[in-house]
Design a protein around this motif. Structure first.
Motif, PDB file in Angstrom:
ATOM      1  N   MET A 264       0.932  -1.216   0.298  1.00 17.81           N
ATOM      2  CA  MET A 264       0.014  -0.354  -0.705  1.00 17.81           C
ATOM      3  C   MET A 264       0.778   0.992   0.114  1.00 17.81           C
ATOM      4  O   MET A 264       0.504   1.829  -0.551  1.00 17.81           O
ATOM      5  N   LEU A 265       2.167   1.075   0.982  1.00 18.93           N
ATOM      6  CA  LEU A 265       2.642   2.500   0.624  1.00 18.93           C
ATOM      7  C   LEU A 265       3.262   2.331  -0.663  1.00 18.93           C
ATOM      8  O   LEU A 265       3.563   4.269  -0.620  1.00 18.93           O
ATOM      9  N   LEU A 266       3.656   1.326  -1.143  1.00 18.41           N
ATOM     10  CA  LEU A 266       4.306   1.542  -2.193  1.00 18.41           C
ATOM     11  C   LEU A 266       3.232   2.267  -3.112  1.00 18.41           C
ATOM     12  O   LEU A 266       3.523   3.074  -4.510  1.00 18.41           O
ATOM     13  N   THR A 267       2.645   1.700  -3.189  1.00 22.02           N
ATOM     14  CA  THR A 267       1.425   2.058  -4.376  1.00 22.02           C
ATOM     15  C   THR A 267       0.366   3.939  -3.959  1.00 22.02           C
ATOM     16  O   THR A 267       0.512   4.508  -4.467  1.00 22.02           O
ATOM     17  N   PHE A 268       0.826   3.856  -2.701  1.00 28.79           N
ATOM     18  CA  PHE A 268       0.975   5.824  -2.437  1.00 28.79           C
ATOM     19  C   PHE A 268       1.606   6.404  -2.613  1.00 28.79           C
ATOM     20  O   PHE A 268       1.988   7.542  -2.767  1.00 28.79           O
ATOM     21  N   ALA A 269       2.998   6.045  -2.643  1.00 27.41           N
ATOM     22  CA  ALA A 269       4.307   7.169  -3.399  1.00 27.41           C
ATOM     23  C   ALA A 269       4.562   6.726  -4.583  1.00 27.41           C
ATOM     24  O   ALA A 269       4.233   8.099  -5.712  1.00 27.41           O
ATOM     25  N   ILE A 270       3.854   6.120  -5.638  1.00 27.56           N
ATOM     26  CA  ILE A 270       3.428   6.223  -6.926  1.00 27.56           C
ATOM     27  C   ILE A 270       2.402   6.924  -7.626  1.00 27.56           C
ATOM     28  O   ILE A 270       2.817   7.664  -8.148  1.00 27.56           O
ATOM     29  N   ALA A 271       1.487   6.829  -6.693  1.00 24.92           N
ATOM     30  CA  ALA A 271       0.213   7.982  -6.726  1.00 24.92           C
ATOM     31  C   ALA A 271       0.714   9.397  -6.936  1.00 24.92           C
ATOM     32  O   ALA A 271       0.483  10.490  -7.199  1.00 24.92           O
ATOM     33  N   ALA A 272       1.683   9.095  -5.910  1.00 25.59           N
ATOM     34  CA  ALA A 272       1.698  10.892  -5.056  1.00 25.59           C
ATOM     35  C   ALA A 272       3.157  11.250  -5.919  1.00 25.59           C
ATOM     36  O   ALA A 272       3.394  12.289  -6.460  1.00 25.59           O
ATOM     37  N   GLY A 273       4.071  10.491  -7.405  1.00 22.99           N
ATOM     38  CA  GLY A 273       4.184  10.734  -8.156  1.00 22.99           C
ATOM     39  C   GLY A 273       3.509  11.704  -9.234  1.00 22.99           C
ATOM     40  O   GLY A 273       3.847  12.283 -10.120  1.00 22.99           O
ATOM     41  N   GLY A 274       2.915  11.189  -9.261  1.00 22.06           N
ATOM     42  CA  GLY A 274       1.321  10.498 -10.169  1.00 22.06           C
ATOM     43  C   GLY A 274       1.216  12.167 -10.346  1.00 22.06           C
ATOM     44  O   GLY A 274       0.931  13.273 -10.893  1.00 22.06           O
ATOM     45  N   ILE A 275       1.345  12.833  -8.961  1.00 23.59           N
ATOM     46  CA  ILE A 275       0.313  14.160  -8.469  1.00 23.59           C
ATOM     47  C   ILE A 275       1.180  14.647  -8.960  1.00 23.59           C
ATOM     48  O   ILE A 275       0.948  16.029  -9.288  1.00 23.59           O
ATOM     49  N   ALA A 276       2.756  14.352  -8.136  1.00 21.62           N
ATOM     50  CA  ALA A 276       3.658  15.791  -9.236  1.00 21.62           C
ATOM     51  C   ALA A 276       3.874  15.869  -9.912  1.00 21.62           C
ATOM     52  O   ALA A 276       4.107  16.747 -10.414  1.00 21.62           O
ATOM     53  N   LEU A 277       3.721  14.630 -11.144  1.00 22.20           N
ATOM     54  CA  LEU A 277       4.557  15.170 -12.597  1.00 22.20           C
ATOM     55  C   LEU A 277       2.991  15.528 -13.623  1.00 22.20           C
ATOM     56  O   LEU A 277       2.902  16.545 -13.586  1.00 22.20           O
ATOM     57  N   ILE A 278       1.624  16.028 -12.403  1.00 21.73           N
ATOM     58  CA  ILE A 278       0.319  16.500 -13.320  1.00 21.73           C
ATOM     59  C   ILE A 278       1.359  17.783 -12.825  1.00 21.73           C
ATOM     60  O   ILE A 278       0.374  18.954 -13.283  1.00 21.73           O
ATOM     61  N   ALA A 279       1.135  18.466 -10.995  1.00 23.62           N
ATOM     62  CA  ALA A 279       1.102  19.872 -10.946  1.00 23.62           C
ATOM     63  C   ALA A 279       2.204  19.980 -12.116  1.00 23.62           C
ATOM     64  O   ALA A 279       2.979  21.408 -11.531  1.00 23.62           O
ATOM     65  N   PHE A 280       3.340  19.561 -11.873  1.00 23.94           N
ATOM     66  CA  PHE A 280       5.031  19.665 -13.007  1.00 23.94           C
ATOM     67  C   PHE A 280       4.443  20.407 -14.178  1.00 23.94           C
ATOM     68  O   PHE A 280       4.906  21.613 -14.392  1.00 23.94           O
ATOM     69  N   ALA A 281       3.429  19.551 -14.936  1.00 25.92           N
ATOM     70  CA  ALA A 281       3.389  19.542 -16.824  1.00 25.92           C
ATOM     71  C   ALA A 281       2.247  21.417 -15.998  1.00 25.92           C
ATOM     72  O   ALA A 281       2.145  22.396 -17.093  1.00 25.92           O
ATOM     73  N   ILE A 282       1.614  21.699 -15.049  1.00 30.15           N
ATOM     74  CA  ILE A 282       0.187  22.483 -15.730  1.00 30.15           C
ATOM     75  C   ILE A 282       1.090  23.912 -14.766  1.00 30.15           C
ATOM     76  O   ILE A 282       1.191  25.189 -15.159  1.00 30.15           O
ATOM     77  N   ARG A 283       2.203  23.729 -14.619  1.00 38.75           N
ATOM     78  CA  ARG A 283       2.744  24.577 -13.836  1.00 38.75           C
ATOM     79  C   ARG A 283       3.680  24.795 -14.623  1.00 38.75           C
ATOM     80  O   ARG A 283       3.855  26.073 -14.923  1.00 38.75           O
ATOM     81  N   ASN A 284       4.160  24.740 -15.186  1.00 35.09           N
ATOM     82  CA  ASN A 284       5.645  24.785 -16.565  1.00 35.09           C
ATOM     83  C   ASN A 284       4.827  24.552 -18.243  1.00 35.09           C
ATOM     84  O   ASN A 284       5.469  24.443 -18.823  1.00 35.09           O
ATOM     85  N   ARG A 285       3.711  24.950 -18.445  1.00 35.70           N
ATOM     86  CA  ARG A 285       2.698  24.758 -19.758  1.00 35.70           C
ATOM     87  C   ARG A 285       2.796  26.393 -20.111  1.00 35.70           C
ATOM     88  O   ARG A 285       2.846  27.231 -19.650  1.00 35.70           O
TER      89      ARG A 285
END
Length: 77
Positions: free
Chosen positions: A56-77
């Motif tokens: 569960m901890l691993l899957t939450f870490a992967i999901a946190a990476g997804g959130i970070a990737l979305i935030a990066f993409a929106i911030r740098n558009r």
């Protein structure tokens, strides 16, 4: 004769629209394991034992990476 007020350097361009959309889609795909784990926790109860907690901890870490990737993409558009 030199110009006393030279033009400022051009502002750097952000990422293109296609790259932003691609990064958001990859980020959404990375969110899916975390959402699935949350649904599984809700269906089976929170008291599942320690053997699944690492997964569960691993899957939450992967999901946190997804959130970070979305935030990066929106911030740098």
């Amino acid at each position: 004769m030199t110009d006393p007020n030279p033009a400022p350097p051009p502002r750097p361009q952000g990422m293109g629209g296609c790259l932003t959309a691609f990064l958001v889609l990859v980020g959404i795909a990375l969110l899916l394991p975390g959402i699935c784990s949350l649904l599984f926790m809700g269906a089976s109860g929170v008291n599942m034992g320690g053997e699944i907690a690492g997964l569960m901890l691993l899957t939450f870490a992967i999901a946190a990476g997804g959130i970070a990737l979305i935030a990066f993409a929106i911030r740098n558009r």
